[in-house]
Design an enzyme around this catalytic site. Structure first.
Site, PDB file in Angstrom:
ATOM      1  N   THR A   1       0.822  -1.205   0.000  1.00 59.53           N
ATOM      2  CA  THR A   1       0.000   0.000   0.000  1.00 59.53           C
ATOM      3  C   THR A   1       0.859   1.259   0.000  1.00 59.53           C
ATOM      4  O   THR A   1       1.992   1.249   0.517  1.00 59.53           O
ATOM      5  CB  THR A   1      -0.884   0.011   1.273  1.00 59.53           C
TER       6      THR A   1
ATOM      7  N   TYR B   1      -1.540   0.223  10.197  1.00 57.21           N
ATOM      8  CA  TYR B   1      -1.867  -0.441   8.929  1.00 57.21           C
ATOM      9  C   TYR B   1      -0.663  -0.393   7.990  1.00 57.21           C
ATOM     10  O   TYR B   1      -0.182  -1.427   7.505  1.00 57.21           O
ATOM     11  CB  TYR B   1      -3.092   0.228   8.285  1.00 57.21           C
TER      12      TYR B   1
HETATM   13  N1  UFG Z   1     -12.660  11.070   2.899  1.00 53.13           N
HETATM   14  C1  UFG Z   1     -13.627  11.984   3.258  1.00 53.13           C
HETATM   15  N2  UFG Z   1     -14.838  11.502   3.653  1.00 53.13           N
HETATM   16  C2  UFG Z   1     -15.134  10.182   3.713  1.00 53.13           C
HETATM   17  C3  UFG Z   1     -14.129   9.254   3.335  1.00 53.13           C
HETATM   18  C4  UFG Z   1     -12.904   9.734   2.939  1.00 53.13           C
HETATM   19  O1  UFG Z   1     -13.408  13.194   3.243  1.00 53.13           O
HETATM   20  O2  UFG Z   1     -16.254   9.826   4.103  1.00 53.13           O
HETATM   21  C5  UFG Z   1     -11.349  11.568   2.450  1.00 53.13           C
HETATM   22  C6  UFG Z   1     -10.205  11.085   3.321  1.00 53.13           C
HETATM   23  O3  UFG Z   1     -10.025  11.943   4.421  1.00 53.13           O
HETATM   24  C7  UFG Z   1      -9.055  11.116   2.328  1.00 53.13           C
HETATM   25  C8  UFG Z   1      -9.715  10.774   0.988  1.00 53.13           C
HETATM   26  O4  UFG Z   1     -11.103  11.039   1.177  1.00 53.13           O
HETATM   27  O5  UFG Z   1      -8.531  12.392   2.255  1.00 53.13           O
HETATM   28  C9  UFG Z   1      -9.550   9.323   0.592  1.00 53.13           C
HETATM   29  O6  UFG Z   1      -9.920   8.525   1.709  1.00 53.13           O
HETATM   30  P1  UFG Z   1     -10.175   6.957   1.588  1.00 53.13           P
HETATM   31  O7  UFG Z   1     -10.625   6.487   2.928  1.00 53.13           O
HETATM   32  O8  UFG Z   1     -11.050   6.674   0.419  1.00 53.13           O
HETATM   33  O9  UFG Z   1      -8.735   6.366   1.249  1.00 53.13           O
HETATM   34  P2  UFG Z   1      -7.341   6.605   1.972  1.00 53.13           P
HETATM   35  O10 UFG Z   1      -6.548   7.513   1.090  1.00 53.13           O
HETATM   36  O11 UFG Z   1      -7.474   6.993   3.377  1.00 53.13           O
HETATM   37  O12 UFG Z   1      -6.758   5.140   2.033  1.00 53.13           O
HETATM   38  C10 UFG Z   1      -6.650   4.329   0.913  1.00 53.13           C
HETATM   39  C11 UFG Z   1      -6.718   2.885   1.333  1.00 53.13           C
HETATM   40  C12 UFG Z   1      -5.561   2.534   2.183  1.00 53.13           C
HETATM   41  C13 UFG Z   1      -4.286   2.918   1.507  1.00 53.13           C
HETATM   42  C14 UFG Z   1      -4.324   4.345   1.079  1.00 53.13           C
HETATM   43  C15 UFG Z   1      -3.092   4.674   0.327  1.00 53.13           C
HETATM   44  O13 UFG Z   1      -7.895   2.642   2.051  1.00 53.13           O
HETATM   45  O14 UFG Z   1      -5.566   1.159   2.382  1.00 53.13           O
HETATM   46  O15 UFG Z   1      -5.454   4.580   0.284  1.00 53.13           O
HETATM   47  O16 UFG Z   1      -3.287   5.759  -0.479  1.00 53.13           O
HETATM   48  F1  UFG Z   1      -3.268   2.752   2.343  1.00 53.13           F
END
Ligand code: UFG
Length: 326
Positions: A116, A140
């Site tokens: 990841t 994680y």
């Molecule tokens: N976000 C919101 N509201 C929500 C959900 C997400 O504003 O309801 C924002 C988060 O704060 C973040 C962006 O949208 O800024 C993307 O969030 P995600 O939860 O969709 O994904 P992440 O970037 O946190 O994480 C994903 C995977 C991880 C991985 C990561 C690496 O879930 O496993 O990408 O980029 F490690």
């Protein structure tokens, strides 16, 4: 080839099983169904069991002569990993070690690992390349980083060869709408937005609007699941052809802000759902964008779905089918 896919009943693993099955490979799926679904397994034989069970692994590896292992089974929710770190180290690290030891013990020498972008933590330069420092900021990312380290060392000992793929933000669904993100309590932005559009949630929260980015919200590199699966198939070919162990980023090399994604979801669905701006979520780096030149150069990976609208459209078709509305 005969391939063991762990976590093959989950979101990404099930797409891998689909593609392996379509290409005529013999697939065995190992999944404890804690977040996976039996119905998501379109090909092969599903073994419902847990990677914690070493005796089961030995029996399985003895009875099936695997040519390769693709390891997807893991917990993936970043903020849960902060609250329950031991749970993440046990499942993502200890259980992966069990699997790697089973491979070594039974002479299976090709291993594909779901890593990841979270291994980088907050990169000081984006796009981030594979050589960048690995400084995960949550359990994680740390648990995945530890598995990468084990694979690196085991590879050096000559016992197996591996490809670790560092996923950026995987999204979208099978274009024939057979598979997609299924989990009830999904936390990913595109899935949560679509479920808000469909009426399953009252509103979408935007976590933080004061980041140092053009519109103040976080930037991510969203990659369609089928391009990601294609990267795995190339990794398998690479290892089958005698290729050396490698670590590759998988992303498109450019990103979208949270606001841009939400806007696109509203446009694709034609639904204007309520959005609330709230505080930052713990552990979110401001921008995560992949430098994926290595995989393009070395494995010839050419993504064909680098299009946010397409990613969201396929996910939307899936959500409508899954929840039987609209
Ligand atoms: N976000 C919101 N509201 C929500 C959900 C997400 O504003 O309801 C924002 C988060 O704060 C973040 C962006 O949208 O800024 C993307 O969030 P995600 O939860 O969709 O994904 P992440 O970037 O946190 O994480 C994903 C995977 C991880 C991985 C990561 C690496 O879930 O496993 O990408 O980029 F490690």
């Amino acid at each position: 080839m005969k391939i063991l896919v762990t976590g093959g009943a989950g979101y990404i693993g099930s797409h891998m099983v689909r593609t392996l099955g379509e290409k005529g490979h013999d697939v065995v799926i190992l999944d404890n169904l804690c977040t996976g679904f039996r119905e998501s397994v379109l090909y092969g034989r599903l073994v419902v069991a847990d990677l914690a069970d070493r005796a089961m692994l030995d029996e399985l590896f003895l009875s099936e002569k695997f040519d390769a292992v693709a390891h997807f089974a893991a917990y993936i929710v970043v903020d849960e990993s902060v609250r329950e770190p031991a749970k993440y180290y046990r499942n993502n690290f200890v259980n992966a070690l069990n699997l790697i030891e089973a491979c070594i013990g039974h002479g299976v020498d090709k291993f594909i690992f779901s890593s990841t972008a979270a291994v980088y933590g907050i990169p000081n330069r984006v796009p981030v390349a594979e050589e960048s420092l690995l400084l995960p900021i949550n359990p994680y990312g740390a648990s995945k980083c530890m598995v990468e380290q084990v694979l690196h060392d085991v590879s050096r000992s000559g016992r197996l060869r591996h490809v670790a793929l560092r996923y950026f933000n995987v999204a979208g669904a099978d274009p024939l709408v057979r598979l997609g993100q299924r989990s009830k309590d999904a936390t990913h932005l595109i899935t949560v937005s679509l479920r808000t559009a469909i009426g399953m949630r009252k509103e979408l929260s935007i976590f933080g609007t004061d980041y140092d980015t053009p519109d103040g919200t976080c930037i991510r590199d969203y990659i369609h699941i089928d391009d990601l699966i294609h990267a795995h198939m190339l990794a398998l070919e690479h290892l089958s052809g005698g290729g050396a162990s490698r670590v590759f980023n998988c992303g498109y090399g450019h990103g979208y802000s949270v606001r841009e994604v939400v806007q696109m979801v509203k446009q694709i669905t034609g639904i204007d759902f309520p959005v609330r701006e709230v505080d930052r979520r713990d552990g979110d780096p401001p921008a995560l964008v992949a430098d994926s030149l290595s995989i393009s150069k070395e494995l010839g990976w050419k993504p064909i779905h680098d299009d946010l609208a397409y990613i969201i459209k396929t996910a939307w078709e899936w959500e409508k089918k899954l929840h039987g509305k609209r």
